[in-house]
Design an enzyme around this catalytic site. Sequence first.
Site, PDB file in Angstrom:
ATOM      1  N   CYS A 187       2.734   8.361   2.234  1.00  0.00           N
ATOM      2  CA  CYS A 187       3.176   7.375   3.220  1.00  0.00           C
ATOM      3  C   CYS A 187       3.510   6.098   2.444  1.00  0.00           C
ATOM      4  CB  CYS A 187       2.041   7.160   4.217  1.00  0.00           C
ATOM      5  SG  CYS A 187       2.373   5.841   5.371  1.00  0.00           S
ATOM      6  N   CYS A 244      -1.957   1.343   8.633  1.00  0.00           N
ATOM      7  CA  CYS A 244      -0.980   0.475   7.979  1.00  0.00           C
ATOM      8  C   CYS A 244      -1.502  -0.941   7.695  1.00  0.00           C
ATOM      9  CB  CYS A 244       0.212   0.446   8.920  1.00  0.00           C
ATOM     10  SG  CYS A 244       1.375  -0.836   8.687  1.00  0.00           S
ATOM     11  N   GLU A 248       0.808  -1.224   0.000  1.00  0.00           N
ATOM     12  CA  GLU A 248       0.000   0.000   0.000  1.00  0.00           C
ATOM     13  C   GLU A 248       0.840   1.273   0.000  1.00  0.00           C
ATOM     14  OE1 GLU A 248      -3.250  -1.886   3.097  1.00  0.00           O
ATOM     15  OE2 GLU A 248      -2.043  -0.181   3.674  1.00  0.00           O
ATOM     16  N   CYS A 275      -1.902  -3.624  14.349  1.00  0.00           N
ATOM     17  CA  CYS A 275      -1.505  -3.347  12.972  1.00  0.00           C
ATOM     18  C   CYS A 275      -1.934  -4.467  12.030  1.00  0.00           C
ATOM     19  CB  CYS A 275       0.009  -3.168  12.936  1.00  0.00           C
ATOM     20  SG  CYS A 275       0.659  -3.063  11.288  1.00  0.00           S
ATOM     21  N   SER A 330      10.001   5.991  10.082  1.00  0.00           N
ATOM     22  CA  SER A 330       9.311   5.684  11.334  1.00  0.00           C
ATOM     23  C   SER A 330       9.667   4.270  11.793  1.00  0.00           C
ATOM     24  CB  SER A 330       7.799   5.780  11.068  1.00  0.00           C
ATOM     25  OG  SER A 330       7.096   5.282  12.160  1.00  0.00           O
ATOM     26  N   CYS A 384       2.587  -6.619  15.482  1.00  0.00           N
ATOM     27  CA  CYS A 384       2.025  -5.713  16.489  1.00  0.00           C
ATOM     28  C   CYS A 384       0.510  -5.840  16.492  1.00  0.00           C
ATOM     29  CB  CYS A 384       2.445  -4.283  16.195  1.00  0.00           C
ATOM     30  SG  CYS A 384       4.229  -4.102  16.073  1.00  0.00           S
ATOM     31  N   CYS A 439       5.089  -7.982   7.408  1.00  0.00           N
ATOM     32  CA  CYS A 439       6.080  -7.536   8.399  1.00  0.00           C
ATOM     33  C   CYS A 439       6.455  -8.716   9.292  1.00  0.00           C
ATOM     34  CB  CYS A 439       5.486  -6.412   9.245  1.00  0.00           C
ATOM     35  SG  CYS A 439       6.663  -5.697  10.399  1.00  0.00           S
ATOM     36  N   GLY A 485       5.485  -2.569   6.920  1.00  0.00           N
ATOM     37  CA  GLY A 485       6.856  -3.022   7.177  1.00  0.00           C
ATOM     38  C   GLY A 485       7.622  -2.119   8.125  1.00  0.00           C
ATOM     39  N   SER A 515       7.620   5.081  17.337  1.00  0.00           N
ATOM     40  CA  SER A 515       6.263   4.761  17.807  1.00  0.00           C
ATOM     41  C   SER A 515       6.373   4.055  19.143  1.00  0.00           C
ATOM     42  CB  SER A 515       5.590   3.790  16.837  1.00  0.00           C
ATOM     43  OG  SER A 515       4.961   4.491  15.843  1.00  0.00           O
TER      44      SER A 515
HETATM   45  S1  SF4 Z   1       3.356  -1.552  13.343  1.00  0.00           S
HETATM   46 FE1  SF4 Z   1       5.117  -1.576  12.010  1.00  0.00          FE
HETATM   47  S2  SF4 Z   1       6.502  -3.064  13.010  1.00  0.00           S
HETATM   48 FE2  SF4 Z   1       4.461  -3.435  13.872  1.00  0.00          FE
HETATM   49  S3  SF4 Z   1       3.567  -5.061  12.561  1.00  0.00           S
HETATM   50 FE3  SF4 Z   1       2.915  -3.059  11.732  1.00  0.00          FE
HETATM   51  S4  SF4 Z   1       4.403  -2.615  10.145  1.00  0.00           S
HETATM   52 FE4  SF4 Z   1       5.309  -4.190  11.465  1.00  0.00          FE
END
Ligand code: SF4
Length: 344
Positions: free
Chosen positions: A110, A337, A97, A124, A196, A121, A117, A164, A219
């Site tokens: 962005c 994301c 994306e 996410c 970031s 998290c 990834c 990512g 973050s």
């Molecule tokens: S917040 Fe960033 S590091 Fe965490 S899973 Fe999403 S893309 Fe990966």
Amino acid sequence: MLNIESKDILSFDLHGLEKLMVSFGYKAFHGQQVYAWIYRRGITDYDKMTDLQKDLRKKLFDNYPEMLPKIIKEVRGSGDQSTTKFLLEAEDKQRFEVVNIPTQDRNTLCVSCQVGCVYNCKFCATGSMGFKRNLTYEEIVGSYFAVQNRIKERITNIVFMGMGEPLINLKNVMQAWNIFTEPDGIGISRRKVTISTVGIPDQIRVLALEPYPPKLVFSICSPHEEIRRKLLLKAGKYSLEEIHKSLMYYSKKSRNRITIALLIAKGFNNTIEDAKALHSWIRNLPVKINILRYNETEDGLSRADENDVEKVANELHRLGRTVILRQSRGSDINAACGQLAAKY
Ligand code: SF4
């Protein structure tokens, strides 16, 4: 760089394009012309490179036909200056994306740096997809051109805040960063291309040693170790103390002020005590704090009450911190994301 085997014209820098033209039987200055068309004027269609001979344009097309990832879906938010999310497809059909966020005084892109990834998290959507592969720098730069061609407006700012973790694909991210900021090429100001991270201490130190260390956003999620581990799962293995030390090192080397991004979700980091804990964790780091509202996915976290978000911001402000309360943009288009890529 000269990689005649490469299938992507975006893998050549100016010197590489000059050599490529010579290897095609043309003059080195033709490479300068191609470079200027792509990087100064943003033209990626060979037919529009009108000062090149027709046979050279054909040769370029025959050898390097696919310059950009394909836009396969575009979702526009409601209202003026709306956020637009693009789903792109690479040559191997992997999807990622890019989000365009226009505001009154800037036009931010962005970008993603990985398909999926390695971290997972909790908040996410990218994390829930698992890790597929790193994006190459040609694909990252290609995603910029693909969107620029579509929106037909100048992009003024870039954030590596899409799918990512940039610091674990640092080589490609830095190559793309250098291309975005090259004064004789795309020429976006170095102050306006930001990376970031979720906080990888060793890689923060590596970034600090770049000739021009990019601006960095960390973050934090929560200033409490145990809550952070719950939210970040795998990435929570790096302690806040280690991260603090690496950020201090980065700030001394780079002389950049760091941005701390605090994504507020209900029940995790939305109280005045959380604000106080963040203030004490920061100590003497030179920072500003960006507060973002959580965009709900399907992971069981929920959006904090607006009242609580404001209380956290006010408390940090009262404690002397610079705080920017970011407008929530794109919650109607799955703009957080990975939400669109996970859906398709
Ligand atoms: S917040 Fe960033 S590091 Fe965490 S899973 Fe999403 S893309 Fe990966």
